[in-house]
Structure formats: structure tokens, C-alpha cells
Scaffold this active site. Structure first.
Site, PDB file in Angstrom:
ATOM      1  N   LYS A  56       0.867  -1.191   0.000  1.00 44.32           N
ATOM      2  CA  LYS A  56       0.000   0.000   0.000  1.00 44.32           C
ATOM      3  C   LYS A  56       0.898   1.234   0.000  1.00 44.32           C
ATOM      4  CE  LYS A  56      -4.005   1.971   2.352  1.00 44.32           C
ATOM      5  NZ  LYS A  56      -3.683   3.357   2.122  1.00 44.32           N
ATOM      6  N   ARG A  96     -16.728   1.204  -1.428  1.00 44.19           N
ATOM      7  CA  ARG A  96     -15.785   0.755  -0.401  1.00 44.19           C
ATOM      8  C   ARG A  96     -16.103  -0.713  -0.191  1.00 44.19           C
ATOM      9  NH1 ARG A  96     -12.277   3.466   2.692  1.00 44.19           N
ATOM     10  NH2 ARG A  96     -13.023   5.532   2.119  1.00 44.19           N
TER      11      ARG A  96
HETATM   12  P1  ATP Z   1      -6.184   6.032   3.353  1.00 42.64           P
HETATM   13  O1  ATP Z   1      -6.193   7.224   4.228  1.00 42.64           O
HETATM   14  O2  ATP Z   1      -5.954   4.735   4.017  1.00 42.64           O
HETATM   15  O3  ATP Z   1      -5.423   6.212   2.090  1.00 42.64           O
HETATM   16  P2  ATP Z   1      -8.448   6.505   1.891  1.00 42.64           P
HETATM   17  O4  ATP Z   1      -9.792   6.807   2.466  1.00 42.64           O
HETATM   18  O5  ATP Z   1      -7.685   7.601   1.257  1.00 42.64           O
HETATM   19  O6  ATP Z   1      -7.654   5.842   3.028  1.00 42.64           O
HETATM   20  P3  ATP Z   1      -8.800   3.841   1.147  1.00 42.64           P
HETATM   21  O7  ATP Z   1      -9.570   3.258   0.064  1.00 42.64           O
HETATM   22  O8  ATP Z   1      -9.386   3.671   2.492  1.00 42.64           O
HETATM   23  O9  ATP Z   1      -8.587   5.350   0.834  1.00 42.64           O
HETATM   24  O10 ATP Z   1      -7.339   3.243   1.118  1.00 42.64           O
HETATM   25  C1  ATP Z   1      -6.869   2.879  -0.087  1.00 42.64           C
HETATM   26  C2  ATP Z   1      -6.001   3.935  -0.720  1.00 42.64           C
HETATM   27  O11 ATP Z   1      -4.663   3.485  -0.713  1.00 42.64           O
HETATM   28  C3  ATP Z   1      -6.345   4.076  -2.157  1.00 42.64           C
HETATM   29  O12 ATP Z   1      -7.293   5.077  -2.335  1.00 42.64           O
HETATM   30  C4  ATP Z   1      -5.038   4.416  -2.827  1.00 42.64           C
HETATM   31  O13 ATP Z   1      -4.902   5.813  -2.899  1.00 42.64           O
HETATM   32  C5  ATP Z   1      -3.984   3.893  -1.890  1.00 42.64           C
HETATM   33  N1  ATP Z   1      -3.207   2.727  -2.415  1.00 42.64           N
HETATM   34  C6  ATP Z   1      -1.876   2.555  -2.295  1.00 42.64           C
HETATM   35  N2  ATP Z   1      -1.455   1.383  -2.803  1.00 42.64           N
HETATM   36  C7  ATP Z   1      -2.548   0.755  -3.294  1.00 42.64           C
HETATM   37  C8  ATP Z   1      -2.763  -0.494  -3.928  1.00 42.64           C
HETATM   38  N3  ATP Z   1      -1.783  -1.354  -4.166  1.00 42.64           N
HETATM   39  N4  ATP Z   1      -4.032  -0.793  -4.289  1.00 42.64           N
HETATM   40  C9  ATP Z   1      -5.050   0.054  -4.047  1.00 42.64           C
HETATM   41  N5  ATP Z   1      -4.906   1.247  -3.441  1.00 42.64           N
HETATM   42  C10 ATP Z   1      -3.667   1.610  -3.049  1.00 42.64           C
END
Ligand code: ATP
Length: 676
Positions: free
Chosen positions: A306, A498
Site C-alpha cells: 500500500k 468501499r
Molecule cells: P487512506 O487514508 O488509508 O489512504 P483513503 O480513504 O484515502 O484511506 P482507502 O480506500 O481507504 O482510501 O485506502 C486505499 C487507498 O490506498 C487508495 O485510495 C489508494 O490511494 C492507496 N493505495 C496505495 N497502494 C494501493 C494499492 N496497491 N491498491 C489500491 N490502493 C492503493
């Protein structure tokens, strides 16, 4: 399906087939919606009105939907009104002949600028009768206002608002608006001002408008054949429109196609395509690796690193494929100097980031294999250290300018980490499995270290292997893992959702509530002691997509350096407002009030020890029984999230979900303690 009682009278005798939809008719619908909280009833009011539009003036369906959604155009068009509270007050004063001081006084007393406008209008005598407002006229007028830029544009905007206001409530100016009784009723001035403020506050969420639109279209199509649609037919229509909209979120494309070909043929004419950004798929948080294993038991899954950067969607069309994608020609930029064909980069909220990342676009040609003619790529842009060949923290990326970046001025280099491919060579891939999409992505592009890389992944089967990958991801300066379903239908790409098919496992949150929260700053308290010249603590809120309110969730004073407090003071002083907006849901107890209130603009990431119920806060209060809201215990500031808009903050239903999960875990733990 709820129904609307008919009075038997035609409420709009002036609205003839083919003639512009009266704005008054839309405002009457708004005021009906405003007086109920029942979702079915809201949908029924909107659907009935949209049926009328389809019957009499279908060519106005698009601007009608846009005004219902409080949006002038699709997000990627980048059209914003850019109007603050003081400008609106000035316009209300000038257009009604009341002084600014009186308007401010009214605002203090009433608290709702829409109602101040309605009251001002109802007090105004009319020398001559201007032409009444129409939906298309209001839409165009507002669009013109949004496009005014540069020197003198603020005065120009006030004049343009005045013009609209002068024509508002032409047929009802003699009526005195009863603010107490009917929330100002269907006053056009009220809804115009609310549109300008960016919140209609009707509880008219986008999903409700989509359902109402589908119902209206299906009912209208059946009525033409002298039939009444069955419940199944209505459900089919809703599902069709929802699917098409999730892949092609553009009413500008969908509505004309639906009017021409009918709702049942929508999926043939409206498909995911480069040029129209879709809302990305999102992940659910987890608190333990066991939780991941429970979810994916017996299924094939993959663990990707991530990366901690900014979500991005890259759209590309090769020169020889341009004629296949008419939408792309309008929205993707062509810069023949740096790359061939058309391309653009969009943010998670569909804003065009191409001017922020010209350095990425310039390198595009290097990565695209000759057989690749078009694609939509889901990825993360991450700050990159070219000397040490490693990724840098998110804060580094946020120091880049947001607009008009020149490649020669770029100091923070970025590397694109690609993890999904949604469209490739003329075909939408969202229904394919992740394994297939990943393979196509690897075939389509040629990685270059420090410029474009594929997200690293490993296939783990048990706790130890996942833990191992998690440790590796942390060593590679990543935030943790994204664990994803790899095969079967469940691994399809779910736009804007989500989903349980993507789980995030963050290194820091394996204990605690599972994830940090992204919250909106609504107010602040003056600092004490060393902090007297700045704000010392802040009031934060989560966003409710259903009510469109910001519901308070905690006060925070920990995690800020002195330098940061100074910066925040400067930034927030510019958006101080005289009183809380009517769409802030907060305690009204005197001791709970912050010293200053702000426009809801900034999102901050916050960590918490746990969640608790408190009468002082309002987050998810309805779900919790109406007495106590959920609040954060020992919240700590982590960082600003300038890549998120306030309505993308953690939602109140996510807060409620975190709270419920925590309750379950606590019960389990106390159960275990009892057994031991
Ligand atoms: P966070 O603050 O954890 O980034 P968020 O609300 O912005 O949360 P989430 O969907 O909860 O978004 O977390 C996933 C986010 O992580 C994605 O929106 C993306 O920007 C990021 N990301 C990084 N690496 C990856 C990956 N390998 N696959 C998908 N998303 C990824």
C-alpha cells in the site's frame, strides 16, 4: 413506492410543452422535499417532477438534474462557483435594496443566508415585473458566474447574482415569507442562494436523484405505451442506470443517450471510456491479520504493497484511436510536445490533475508499448528519492504545487505505482478478474524504475506469510498492505464502492480502531500559554452523505508542532465565518461552542485510541439512538489531507461501523477474560 397526492389543479399553468421548465416548479419540488425526511417520499416527489419534465420539456432534463444535484457540470470539467459568504451577502443586499449591515444583522439572527434572501425578497416592492426564472436560464446564469475570472471578477459575479435575484420570486413577492412555519417555502431566492453556497440541504443525495431519474424515465416510457410499469421493471431501470453511471459518471453523456435510445439500451451506448474518469474502488479497514484470513478463507487473494501517495487515474488514447472516443477529445489534453495522442491524470474525486503532474505526462510515451492504443490505469503517485531509489513520505508529495507546474521547476520527483487497469484497447475490464486485469496491465506497459512501477505483490496463505509481506512493505516505506480478492466474480472492479473485496492492513493500526479518520475542521479555540497567538485546539467533524451535514466528532489539541499551529492559524483565519452553517450538526450547549467557526474546507487525518459515546458530539447520533453521538478518545493529529474534499471525509456511517466493530471486539475480550 410512495405516491404523491394530486390536488387536481395544474400548479404551473404557464408551463406549456416545449417551453422552458419554470424554476419556480423546481423550487416547489425542493420545498416539498425539504419538509420530509422520508427517503421514499423524497424520491417520489423528485420522480413525479422529472416525469413532468420528460413529458413537457425533455430537453431541460439535463440542467434540471444538475440543479437538483447542486452541480453545474461533471466534476472533471473543473467548474466551481468560487463564491464566499460575504459576496452572497453583498448581492442579497444590493438586489433587494437593503443595506449590508441589515443583511448581516438578519444573518446573525436567522443563521441561514437562504432564508435571509427569501425574507429580503418578500419585503421588496417591485416597480416593474421582470421575466420569471427558468431552469435553463438559472443553470446558464450560474455557469457564466463560475467562468468569470481574473481582475474585477468579484464585482462582475455580484452583478450577475443580482440579475438572477431580481427575477426571483416574481410571482410571489407580495407574500410574506414565514420563516418559522415553512422554512421559507418554495422561495426561488432561497434556493438560488443555497446553490451559490454549495449546499441545497434537502437531504437529496446523489443516489436518491439517480433512483428518481430511473423511475421517471421508466414510468414515462411505459406511459407512452399506455402502461404502468411493474415493480420489477422499475428495479431493472434503477439497476441499469446505477451500473452505467458508476462506469461513466457523466449526465452530459448519459441523459441525451437515454432520451434517444431508452433506458434499456443505455448499457449499449454508454460505456466506460477514456476521457470520463470514474470514481475509484475503495478499501475496508481491518484490525488484524486474522480478520483478513476470515474474510478470504478458501479464496485466492493477493497482498499488494500500500503506497502512501495520491490516488490517480491515468487516461490515454493513441493518435490512431482518437476517433473512437469522442468524450476523450473534449476532456483529455493534447500536448504534442511531450506525448503523442491524448492523455490526462485525474484525482480520486475526478479533478483534472494534468497541470499538477506534467512531468508524468511527459514520460508517458516511454512506458506505453506499441500495441497499446487506449487505457485507463488506476495508480498511486508517490514522492520519489532518485538518489537512494526509494519512496518518500506523503507529506513530501503534498509540498508540490497543485496547479500550473512547470517540469523544469519540479523538485519533488514522483513515481507512479500502477495497481489496476480498468480499460484496455477499446474494452472495459471492470468485470474481469483482478488476475486478468493485472496481466493485461503488465502486457500494456513497460516499467521504468523511479518513473512507472507496478505495485509489488506477493501471494500469502497464512498469518506468518502475510506478516512477512507486511514487514517487507514497511521496509519499502509503504503504509502496509492492500489485500485483494484475485479470482472469481468477486474480484471485479467496483467503481465508487468501499468494498470487502479490498482490505487495507496498515502497519500502525493493527491495534486501536483499525484505521485513521479523515475529518473536517469546523471551528477552533484560542490558544493558552505559549499558544496565545494561534488556535490551540480545533473542533472536527465527520460527513453524513445522507443528510449532507457535518456532524461533530471531537476536539483536538495534540499532535501539532508550533510551526504547524502558526501555519494553520494563517490558513484558517481566511475562512472564518460569523456563525456555524446550518449544515453543521453540533452541540448547542454554551460551554461546547468553539471561539471561532470556519467554512468546511480542510480535511485532516487523525488517529484515535478508541471511540466512545458522548452527548457533546453529534457523529452518527441518529444511528446511536438520538441522545449521544460517537466521539474520538485521545485524538491525535497526523497530517493534512489536501487531496480530499470535505465531502470525502470519513463518513458518519464509517464512524458508526468502526464503533460497532470495537464494541464486538471489547465484548469478545471481556468474554475471554471471564473464561480465563
Ligand atoms: P487512506 O487514508 O488509508 O489512504 P483513503 O480513504 O484515502 O484511506 P482507502 O480506500 O481507504 O482510501 O485506502 C486505499 C487507498 O490506498 C487508495 O485510495 C489508494 O490511494 C492507496 N493505495 C496505495 N497502494 C494501493 C494499492 N496497491 N491498491 C489500491 N490502493 C492503493
Amino acid at each position: 413506492q410512495a405516491t404523491i397526492k394530486s390536488t387536481g389543479k395544474d400548479p404551473y399553468p404557464d408551463w406549456k410543452p416545449g417551453e422552458a421548465v419554470p424554476y419556480a416548479a423546481l423550487c416547489t419540488t425542493f420545498s416539498l422535499v425539504e419538509l420530509t425526511t422520508k427517503r421514499l417520499q423524497i424520491t417520489a416527489y423528485c420522480s413525479a417532477f422529472l416525469q413532468q419534465v420528460m413529458r413537457l420539456t425533455p430537453q431541460d432534463l439535463l440542467p434540471t438534474i444538475q440543479l437538483m444535484l447542486n452541480k453545474l457540470a461533471a466534476d472533471y470539467a473543473g467548474i466551481e462557483l468560487g463564491i464566499g459568504e460575504s459576496l452572497i451577502m453583498k448581492a442579497i443586499g444590493e438586489s433587494s435594496g437593503r443595506s449590508l449591515a441589515v443583511i448581516k444583522e438578519d444573518h446573525k439572527k436567522i443563521g441561514d443566508l437562504g432564508l435571509v434572501a427569501a425574507k429580503s425578497k418578500s419585503k421588496q416592492g417591485q416597480m416593474f415585473k421582470p421575466k420569471s426564472l427558468t431552469v435553463r436560464g438559472v443553470h446558464q446564469g450560474l455557469l457564466d458566474i463560475a467562468k468569470m475570472e481574473g481582475h474585477g471578477s468579484q464585482d462582475q459575479k455580484v452583478r450577475a447574482i443580482n440579475k438572477l435575484m431580481a427575477s426571483a420570486d416574481v410571482s410571489s413577492t407580495s407574500k410574506t415569507v414565514d420563516i418559522e412555519k415553512d422554512k421559507g417555502g418554495p422561495s426561488e431566492a432561497k434556493f438560488l442562494v443555497r446553490f451559490l453556497e454549495g449546499k441545497l440541504r434537502l437531504g437529496l443525495a446523489e443516489k436518491t436523484v439517480i433512483i428518481a431519474l430511473a423511475q421517471a424515465v421508466v414510468t414515462h416510457e411505459s406511459a407512452k405505451k399506455g402502461k404502468v410499469p411493474s415493480t420489477d421493471k422499475l428495479a431493472e431501470g434503477e439497476a441499469a442506470l446505477k451500473t452505467v453511471y458508476s462506469e461513466l459518471p457523466s449526465y452530459e453523456v448519459i441523459i441525451p443517450a437515454m432520451l434517444e435510445h431508452g433506458i434499456s439500451h443505455l448499457h449499449e451506448t454508454c460505456k466506460l471510456q477514456p476521457g470520463v474518469p470514474l470514481k475509484p474502488m475503495l478499501a475496508k479497514p481491518t484490525k488484524s491479520i486474522t480478520e483478513v484470513l476470515d474474510r478470504f478463507e478458501g479464496k485466492d487473494f493477493t497482498c499488494e504493497f500500500k503506497y502512501d501517495g495520491e490516488r490517480a487515474q491515468i487516461h490515454y488514447v493513441a493518435p490512431e484511436a482518437i476517433s473512437e472516443f469522442p468524450a476523450a477529445a473534449n476532456t483529455l489534453s493534447k500536448d504534442s510536445k511531450s506525448f503523442k495522442g491524448l492523455a490526462a491524470i485525474f484525482s480520486r474525486n475526478s479533478e483534472d490533475l494534468s497541470k499538477k503532474y506534467p512531468d508524468i505526462l511527459e514520460k508517458l510515451d516511454k512506458w506505453i508499448k506499441p500495441t497499446t492504443k487506449s487505457f485507463v490505469l488506476d495508480c498511486e503517485t508517490v514522492a520519489w528519492d532518485p538518489q537512494n531509489k526509494k519512496v518518500l513520505p506523503f507529506q513530501q508529495l503534498m509540498t508540490r504545487k497543485r496547479k500550473d507546474v512547470k517540469t523544469s521547476d519540479v523538485t519533488v520527483k514522483v513515481c507512479v505505482f500502477a495497481f489496476d487497469m480498468l480499460f484496455y484497447n477499446g474494452e472495459a475490464l471492470v468485470k474481469k478478474t483482478l488476475r486478468e486485469r493485472r496481466e493485461l496491465m503488465h502486457n500494456a506497459l513497460e516499467p521504468v524504475e523511479g518513473e512507472l512501477q507496478f505495485a509489488q505483490y506477493g501471494d500469502a496463505k497464512d498469518i506468518e506469510e502475510i506478516q512477512h509481506l507486511l514487514d517487507d512493505s514497511v521496509k519499502a516505506s509503504c503504509e502496509g498492505l492492500m489485500v485483494k480478492m484475485l479470482d472469481t466474480e468477486e474480484s471485479g472492479y467496483e467503481p465508487s464502492k468501499r468494498s470487502r473485496n479490498w482490505l487495507k492492513v496498515k502497519k500502525d493500526y493493527l491495534s486501536g480502531v483499525g484505521d485513521s479518520l479523515d475529518l473536517v475542521v469546523l471551528g477552533a479555540y484560542h490558544g493558552k500559554g505559549k499558544r496565545t497567538s494561534w488556535y490551540g485546539a480545533f473542533l472536527l467533524a465527520a460527513y453524513s452523505a445522507d443528510t449532507q451535514n457535518y456532524e461533530t466528532v471531537c476536539n483536538i489539541g495534540t499532535g501539532f508542532s508550533e510551526q504547524l499551529l502558526e501555519e494553520l492559524h494563517k490558513e484558517l483565519s481566511e475562512i472564518v465565518i460569523e456563525r456555524p452553517k446550518p449544515f453543521y450538526s453540533h452541540s448547542t450547549t454554551k460551554n461546547d461552542q468553539p471561539d471561532v467557526w470556519f467554512e468546511a474546507r480542510y480535511v485532516w487525518e487523525v488517529k484515535t485510541a478508541d471511540l466512545t459515546l458522548s452527548p457533546r458530539y453529534r457523529a452518527a447520533i441518529e444511528e446511536m439512538g438520538g441522545k449521544n453521538g460517537i466521539s474520538l478518545r485521545f485524538p491525535r493529529f497526523i497530517q493534512r489531507r489536501d487531496d480530499k474534499k470535505p465531502d470525502e471525509a470519513t463518513s458518519t456511517s464509517q464512524v458508526a461501523e468502526m464503533y460497532r466493530k470495537q464494541e464486538v471486539v471489547q465484548k469478545e475480550q471481556s468474554g475471554k477474560a471471564g473464561v480465563d
